[in-house]
Write an enzyme that holds these catalytic residues in place. Structure first.
Site, mmCIF file in Angstrom:
data_model
loop_
_atom_site.group_PDB
_atom_site.id
_atom_site.type_symbol
_atom_site.label_atom_id
_atom_site.label_comp_id
_atom_site.label_asym_id
_atom_site.label_seq_id
_atom_site.Cartn_x
_atom_site.Cartn_y
_atom_site.Cartn_z
ATOM 1 C CB VAL A 52 -4.093 -8.684 9.023
ATOM 2 C CG1 VAL A 52 -3.149 -7.508 9.150
ATOM 3 C CG2 VAL A 52 -5.109 -8.686 10.149
ATOM 4 N N PRO A 53 -3.691 -7.683 5.713
ATOM 5 C CG PRO A 53 -3.977 -5.649 4.598
ATOM 6 C CD PRO A 53 -4.524 -6.475 5.720
ATOM 7 C CB CYS A 54 1.053 -9.490 7.011
ATOM 8 S SG CYS A 54 -0.070 -10.082 8.252
ATOM 9 C CD GLN A 55 -0.400 -8.561 1.473
ATOM 10 O OE1 GLN A 55 -0.528 -9.133 2.540
ATOM 11 N NE2 GLN A 55 -1.419 -8.339 0.655
ATOM 12 N NE ARG A 56 -2.386 -4.442 0.579
ATOM 13 C CZ ARG A 56 -3.711 -4.583 0.531
ATOM 14 N NH1 ARG A 56 -4.466 -3.946 1.405
ATOM 15 N NH2 ARG A 56 -4.253 -5.340 -0.375
#
Length: 144
Positions: A52-56
């Site tokens: 999951v690209p949490c940084q986005r």
DNA sequence: ATATTGACCAGTT
DNA sequence: TAACTGGCCAATA
């Protein structure tokens, strides 16, 4: 593994490279406009292998998460900067530039019809008007 | 089994 | 402007 968390991850995985969404925006998409905090918690609890690209995901001011993983804001900044997103010295990204909103036609595909709608109070209708409100509205400055 | 705590947010005082 | 309130939900204690 709750249904709620899984839905959050499903949405976050759709955010394109180099773009961001806010916690509140995701909550609104799920039909629970006031669940922004729970969205944050879901990301806090995400398993590393979940892809999951949490940084986005950023807050309503475009601010990066102080409690991001183990590295805090610095880690968050590095991961986002790696996607060519500009970040100010005070850890803010320009939402007017980078905020992303999914195409309407993906909503049915994601089964984003209101989640547990019957358990919610009816005074807060979930509709396109409200959703666009959250992106159109000019955000106040991030408090110190 | 209950209570508290957060990567939050919007409205009200 | 700043502080407070209530709402969300899963993970801790």
């Amino acid at each position: 593994m709750s249904e709620f968390n899984d839905k959050v991850y499903e949405i976050v995985r759709r955010i394109p490279y180099g773009r961001v969404m806010t916690y509140g925006q995701i909550a609104a998409l799920m039909g629970i406009p006031r669940a922004a905090r729970a969205v944050g918690w879901a990301l806090h609890a995400v398993a590393p292998e979940a892809q999951v690209p949490c940084q986005r995901v950023v807050n309503r001011y475009g601010g990066l998460a102080a409690g991001y993983g183990w590295g805090g804001q610095l880690a968050h900044r590095l991961e986002l900067a790696a996607e060519a997103v500009e970040i100010s010295d005070d850890f803010i990204v320009d939402l007017s530039k980078y905020q992303w909103w999914p195409e309407e036609n993906v909503l049915p595909e994601l089964q984003l019809s209101p989640y547990k709608r019957d358990e919610l109070d009816r005074n807060l209708p979930v509709n396109e008007e409200r959703l666009s409100y959250s992106t159109r509205r000019s955000k106040p400055k991030m408090p110190r």
